[in-house]
Design a protein around this motif. Structure first.
Motif, PDB file in Angstrom:
ATOM      1  N   THR A 115      -0.138  13.059   2.838  1.00  0.00           N
ATOM      2  CA  THR A 115       0.355  11.861   2.625  1.00  0.00           C
ATOM      3  C   THR A 115       0.092  11.469   1.050  1.00  0.00           C
ATOM      4  O   THR A 115      -0.566  12.288   0.305  1.00  0.00           O
ATOM      5  CB  THR A 115      -0.568  10.647   3.571  1.00  0.00           C
ATOM      6  N   PRO A 116       0.847  10.465   0.665  1.00  0.00           N
ATOM      7  CA  PRO A 116       0.840   9.861  -0.734  1.00  0.00           C
ATOM      8  C   PRO A 116      -0.840   9.678  -1.203  1.00  0.00           C
ATOM      9  O   PRO A 116      -1.112  10.119  -2.196  1.00  0.00           O
ATOM     10  CB  PRO A 116       1.386   8.722  -0.989  1.00  0.00           C
ATOM     11  N   GLY A 162       2.989  -0.301  -0.180  1.00  0.00           N
ATOM     12  CA  GLY A 162       2.063  -1.589  -0.595  1.00  0.00           C
ATOM     13  C   GLY A 162       0.558  -1.292  -0.657  1.00  0.00           C
ATOM     14  O   GLY A 162      -0.088  -2.384  -0.581  1.00  0.00           O
ATOM     15  N   THR A 163       0.208   0.096  -0.901  1.00  0.00           N
ATOM     16  CA  THR A 163      -1.103   0.262  -1.156  1.00  0.00           C
ATOM     17  C   THR A 163      -1.736   0.190  -2.534  1.00  0.00           C
ATOM     18  O   THR A 163      -2.976   0.342  -2.767  1.00  0.00           O
ATOM     19  CB  THR A 163      -1.378   1.366  -0.337  1.00  0.00           C
ATOM     20  N   GLU A 214     -14.594   7.163  -4.925  1.00  0.00           N
ATOM     21  CA  GLU A 214     -15.066   6.093  -5.675  1.00  0.00           C
ATOM     22  C   GLU A 214     -13.635   5.470  -6.151  1.00  0.00           C
ATOM     23  O   GLU A 214     -13.202   4.485  -6.270  1.00  0.00           O
ATOM     24  CB  GLU A 214     -16.198   5.912  -6.401  1.00  0.00           C
ATOM     25  N   ALA A 215     -12.967   6.337  -7.079  1.00  0.00           N
ATOM     26  CA  ALA A 215     -11.875   6.113  -7.967  1.00  0.00           C
ATOM     27  C   ALA A 215     -10.898   5.728  -6.829  1.00  0.00           C
ATOM     28  O   ALA A 215     -10.114   4.896  -7.248  1.00  0.00           O
ATOM     29  CB  ALA A 215     -11.590   7.195  -8.476  1.00  0.00           C
ATOM     30  N   LEU A 216     -10.729   6.547  -5.873  1.00  0.00           N
ATOM     31  CA  LEU A 216      -9.641   5.956  -4.934  1.00  0.00           C
ATOM     32  C   LEU A 216      -9.626   4.700  -4.378  1.00  0.00           C
ATOM     33  O   LEU A 216      -8.749   3.686  -4.508  1.00  0.00           O
ATOM     34  CB  LEU A 216      -9.629   7.059  -3.760  1.00  0.00           C
ATOM     35  N   GLU A 258      -6.758  -0.206   1.737  1.00  0.00           N
ATOM     36  CA  GLU A 258      -6.519   0.339   2.745  1.00  0.00           C
ATOM     37  C   GLU A 258      -5.089  -0.206   3.514  1.00  0.00           C
ATOM     38  O   GLU A 258      -4.759  -1.537   3.133  1.00  0.00           O
ATOM     39  CB  GLU A 258      -7.701   0.018   3.671  1.00  0.00           C
ATOM     40  N   ALA A 259      -4.411   0.595   4.012  1.00  0.00           N
ATOM     41  CA  ALA A 259      -2.937   0.130   4.590  1.00  0.00           C
ATOM     42  C   ALA A 259      -3.163  -0.890   5.887  1.00  0.00           C
ATOM     43  O   ALA A 259      -4.343  -0.719   6.434  1.00  0.00           O
ATOM     44  CB  ALA A 259      -2.207   1.390   4.861  1.00  0.00           C
TER      45      ALA A 259
END
Length: 242
Positions: free
Chosen positions: A131-132, A195-196, A233-235, A241-242
Motif C-alpha cells: 500500500t502507499p 485523503g490520508t 512516529e514520523a508516519l 488514519e484512513a
C-alpha cells in the motif's frame, strides 16, 4: 634441337598449389592450443591487489574527511588532518584527489549516489501489493538509515557545507538529490488521493525531508528510540488514519 638425354634430365614443371578452403586455411594459421593450457576467463578482469588497496585507501580518506568536515568544518580541516585520520602521509590525499574541495565533492556525490541506489533497492524489494502507507514507511525507514546509520557522514556534511562547493559541483550533486527525492512523489500523491496525507504532496515532501534531516542534530543511538520506532512516529506526524 634437344637430345633424348637432355629431355630426360629436364625437371618436371611444378604443380600449381591447391587453394585451401576457408576452414583449412584458418586451421593452418591458428596456433595449436595445448590440451592442458588454461582458458582465459571471460568478463571483467579481477582487480589487482594494488587496485584493491588503492580503493580501500580512497574509501578511508573519504570516511575520515567526512568525520572531520562534520566536527571541525571544511575550512578548518587541513589535508594533513585528513591524512592523519586515514593513517597516511600528509601528501597522500593528493594522490587520490586533486584538492580538498575535490574530496568534499566526492564525499557528498558518492554518498548521494549510494543513497539513491539503496533506495531503489528498498522500493524494488516491496511486494506489488504494498500500500502507499507501506511504501512511505519503507522510504522513511531507509532515509533514517542513510541519516543515522554507519555510513551516514555525508548527509550532515552536505547540509552544512553545501556552500563550500563550486557551482558546477553543486549542480551535479543536485541532479542526484532531485532523483532521490522525486522517488517519493508517486507515494505521496497516492496518499493524497486517499485523503490520508496531511498536506499537499510537494509541500509534504519538503516538510518530511526538513523534519527527518534534522534528526542528525538530536538523535542519540544509546538510550533513545530505535530507527523502526522513529519511523512509526514520523508516519504518525504526516499520515492520518484512513
Amino acid at each position: 634441337m634437344e637430345s633424348p638425354a637432355t629431355r630426360r634430365k629436364r625437371p618436371a614443371a611444378p604443380k600449381a598449389p591447391v587453394p585451401l578452403t576457408a576452414p583449412a586455411a584458418r586451421a593452418r594459421k591458428a596456433p595449436a592450443i595445448a590440451a592442458n593450457e588454461p582458458r582465459r576467463p571471460r568478463g571483467r578482469p579481477r582487480k589487482t591487489a594494488e587496485e584493491v588497496d588503492d580503493g580501500n585507501r580512497r574509501r578511508k580518506l573519504m570516511d575520515g574527511a567526512a568525520r572531520l568536515f562534520l566536527t571541525k568544518g571544511f575550512a578548518a580541516t587541513t589535508t594533513r588532518d585528513i591524512a592523519a585520520a586515514a593513517g597516511m602521509h600528509s601528501g597522500s590525499p593528493f594522490y587520490h584527489f586533486e584538492s580538498k574541495g575535490a574530496l568534499l565533492h566526492a564525499v557528498m556525490n558518492e554518498g548521494m549516489v549510494m543513497a539513491l541506489q539503496s533506495q531503489q533497492q528498498a522500493l524494488a524489494a516491496l511486494p506489488p501489493t504494498a500500500t502507499p502507507r507501506e511504501q512511505l514507511r519503507v522510504l522513511i525507514r531507509h532515509h533514517f538509515e542513510i541519516l543515522l546509520g554507519p555510513r551516514s557522514g555525508f548527509i550532515p556534511v552536505m547540509l552544512y557545507e553545501w556552500r563550500s562547493l563550486t557551482p558546477a559541483q553543486r549542480k551535479g550533486i543536485a541532479r542526484v538529490k532531485d532523483a532521490y527525492e522525486a522517488a517519493w512523489m508517486p507515494t505521496l500523491e497516492a496518499l493524497s488521493r486517499q485523503g490520508t496525507l496531511q498536506a499537499a504532496p510537494r509541500l509534504a515532501r519538503l516538510f518530511l525531508f526538513g523534519a527527518l534531516n534534522w534528526a542528525v542534530q538530536w538523535f542519540a543511538p544509546k538510550g533513545g528510540k530505535s530507527l523502526d520506532e522513529l519511523t512509526g512516529e514520523a508516519l504518525a506526524l504526516f499520515i492520518r488514519e484512513a
